[in-house]
Design a protein around this motif. Structure first.
Motif: not given
Length: 214
Positions: A103-109, A122-133
């Protein structure tokens, strides 16, 4: 009586309370409208995020911490295996993974995809958060290929934690879940505790109904 402030992750707490048969009331908090004038809520959580609870003289925030408090304070409950139970380590892992890893990572997505300016979605941080999820989701998928629930054969609070995160990811994070996860969510959503919690959390029920998930 226990007062729960806010839906969102507060749904986890409401669902747990329903499963445990504990009396409570839900006090809505509208984060989108802003909480700067909500003195009652800010007295409970000056940081202004949900959920929060008031239980007598106790006030708490953070959904997983609240769940652990309620199960310890009002248990024992089969929703939380005892430490000597062989299921306990796996239960603990997925109880916390549902928030810290999912939930913590997908929240930023969700924030980027739904609220950011178009150029930032489609920013880099959102992509990183999605990868973590997605990496943490592989642990859920592997476990559910072995057992019907995350701690084994029996439904626990870990399933409340993770089901919330999967619903968020599917409904607002653009995540397409596999058959294993979909079958699992069908099982958890059939619980009477879930259904009662949904009737209490009417704004969440409306949110999930706005765009049927695949």
């Amino acid at each position: 009586m226990i007062t729960v402030f806010g839906e969102g992750r507060g749904f986890r707490v409401i669902w747990l309370l329903e499963e445990m048969g504990l009396a409570y009331r839900l006090r809505p908090v509208d984060l989108l409208a802003g909480v700067q004038d909500d003195a009652e809520f800010l007295a409970i959580n000056p940081a202004g995020f949900i959920p929060a609870i008031k239980d007598g003289d106790v006030t708490m925030v953070e959904s997983i911490a609240i769940m652990e408090y309620l199960m310890a304070r009002y248990g024992p409950t089969p929703l939380a295996p005892e430490p000597h139970d062989p299921a306990f380590p796996t239960y603990q892992q997925f109880l916390h993974l549902g928030e810290a890893g999912l939930a913590a990572s997908i929240y930023f997505v969700v924030g980027a995809r739904n609220f950011a300016p178009e150029s930032e979605r489609q920013n880099w941080s959102a992509g990183q958060a999605l990868s973590i999820f997605e990496s943490r989701l592989t642990l859920v998928t592997r476990q559910l290929a072995r057992t019907p629930y995350l701690a084994g054969a029996t439904f626990t609070a870990a399933d409340i934690s993770v089901t919330y995160a999967l619903e968020l990811a599917q409904r607002s994070g653009g995540v397409i879940l596999g058959d294993v996860e979909k079958s699992y969510m069908a099982r958890t959503r059939e619980r009477e505790g879930y259904k009662r919690a949904m009737e209490t959390c009417w704004s969440r029920k409306a949110w999930l109904a706005e765009a049927p998930t695949p």
